[in-house]
Design an enzyme around this catalytic site. Structure first.
Site, mmCIF file in Angstrom:
data_model
loop_
_atom_site.group_PDB
_atom_site.id
_atom_site.type_symbol
_atom_site.label_atom_id
_atom_site.label_comp_id
_atom_site.label_asym_id
_atom_site.label_seq_id
_atom_site.Cartn_x
_atom_site.Cartn_y
_atom_site.Cartn_z
ATOM 1 N N LYS A 204 -60.876 153.211 24.315
ATOM 2 C CA LYS A 204 -60.070 153.594 23.160
ATOM 3 C C LYS A 204 -60.811 154.491 22.186
ATOM 4 O O LYS A 204 -62.037 154.598 22.216
ATOM 5 C CB LYS A 204 -59.531 152.338 22.467
ATOM 6 C CG LYS A 204 -58.488 151.676 23.335
ATOM 7 C CD LYS A 204 -57.742 150.591 22.617
ATOM 8 C CE LYS A 204 -56.642 150.072 23.518
ATOM 9 N NZ LYS A 204 -55.917 148.948 22.925
ATOM 10 N N ARG A 244 -58.590 143.703 29.413
ATOM 11 C CA ARG A 244 -57.842 144.746 30.135
ATOM 12 C C ARG A 244 -58.709 145.997 30.168
ATOM 13 O O ARG A 244 -59.034 146.558 29.118
ATOM 14 C CB ARG A 244 -56.523 145.015 29.409
ATOM 15 C CG ARG A 244 -55.641 146.073 30.068
ATOM 16 C CD ARG A 244 -54.416 146.339 29.202
ATOM 17 N NE ARG A 244 -53.485 147.255 29.828
ATOM 18 C CZ ARG A 244 -53.566 148.580 29.761
ATOM 19 N NH1 ARG A 244 -54.556 149.142 29.081
ATOM 20 N NH2 ARG A 244 -52.669 149.344 30.355
#
Length: 319
Positions: A204, A244
């Site tokens: 991210k 994840r």
């Protein structure tokens, strides 16, 4: 949880696995690296992305889910649409990973209640085209916890059973980069809600800014995998149920290290598959053994985090 993007425009892998055969092969590769669950998504939620028609999303994910499930994989469908969730479960998915926590489609709660799949409810304040404008918090940890608690109550009213639920703090969704760190540092706040916690930090933007070069250029997505593995280890040690990730092997190893460290330190044995404050959702354990030992619950104190307002970058969850 290994990510299988069946999209042409994902920020993290740019459509590399867009064709069904490539997506299936990639999913099997992730299983070989140690993934317990494969998360198949057909719609990018990268910042600024445009929604795809429902039929297009279905055409992308269903063939991949069917083939991976037929190979014995535990498959999650990454969708915000109730109709897609229903079709995916019928095709073999055992989990619905909804980044909107049921807010994007008012029929999602009913659909999950009826199909009985495990359900990830993520903290969310709007679709990708508006989420970066909705990141004002007083106390980001308390606000995210309370908003997820409200979603749990609404989903319960729709018939979703508590044992189906998994919670996700929604790193990068309506959260500037600096706001993601307190959420990671205080996962115990979400444990207070009594359900397993999924952490999705992989590649991210807040990691890109953390790893920026001397000129201030953020690290590219693939250069964030080592930092992702570090977060996997720390999240496991903090009692996360699942992480994840886009690349599995390093994170799977990191989780094992965290488990061994915790077991040797005080015997509490937190932070590995099979050793978390909250067990795998019963919707999964009834069909697949994701745990090897019983999981222990612990009492957590209430954290506080006052947002300093020092926002140096955007959030974002590459898909």
């Amino acid at each position: 949880m290994g990510v299988v993007n069946v999209t042409p425009d994902s920020f993290s892998d740019g459509g590399e696995w867009f064709e069904p055969s490539a997506a299936v092969a990639h999913g099997l590769e992730l299983l070989g690296e140690g993934a317990d669950i494969l998360d198949v998504g057909g719609e990018s939620t990268r910042p600024g992305s445009v929604r795809v028609p429902q039929e297009q999303e279905l055409a992308r994910v269903l063939p991949v889910i069917e083939q991976l499930a037929a190979r014995g994989a535990v498959v999650s469908v990454d969708t915000t649409r109730a109709a897609v969730a229903e079709r995916a479960v019928a095709a073999g998915a055992r989990m619905v990973n909804d980044v909107s926590g049921g807010l994007a489609d008012p029929e999602m709660g009913r659909a999950v209640a009826e199909c009985g799949a495990a359900y990830v409810a993520m903290h969310w304040r709007g679709h990708a085209d508006v989420m970066d404008d909705r990141q004002e918090y007083g106390d980001v940890v308390a606000d995210v916890r309370d908003e997820l608690a409200a979603r749990m109550a609404a989903l319960h009213d729709d018939g979703v059973r508590p044992e189906q639920l998994i919670l996700d703090p929604g790193l990068g969704f309506a959260k500037a980069g600096v706001l993601n760190w307190p959420l990671l540092a205080h996962l115990d706040a979400l444990h207070q809600l009594g359900r397993p916690v999924l952490v999705g930090a992989s590649r991210k933007r807040f990691l890109g800014h953390l790893l920026a070069d001397s000129a201030g250029h953020p690290a590219v997505p693939r250069a964030r995998d080592d930092a992702t593995a570090a977060i996997s280890a720390l999240s496991a040690a903090a009692g996360a149920w699942c992480v994840r990730v886009h690349t599995v092997r390093a994170s799977a190893d990191a989780v094992k290290v965290a488990a061994a460290w915790a077991a040797a330190g005080d015997g509490s044995r937190v932070g590995s598959p099979g050793t978390s404050p909250h067990s795998a959702p019963e919707a999964l354990t009834s069909t697949v053994a994701l745990t090897t030992e019983s999981w222990t619950a612990g009492e957590q104190g209430m954290p506080t985090w006052q947002d300093s307002g020092a926002r140096t970058d955007d959030g974002g969850r590459p898909r």
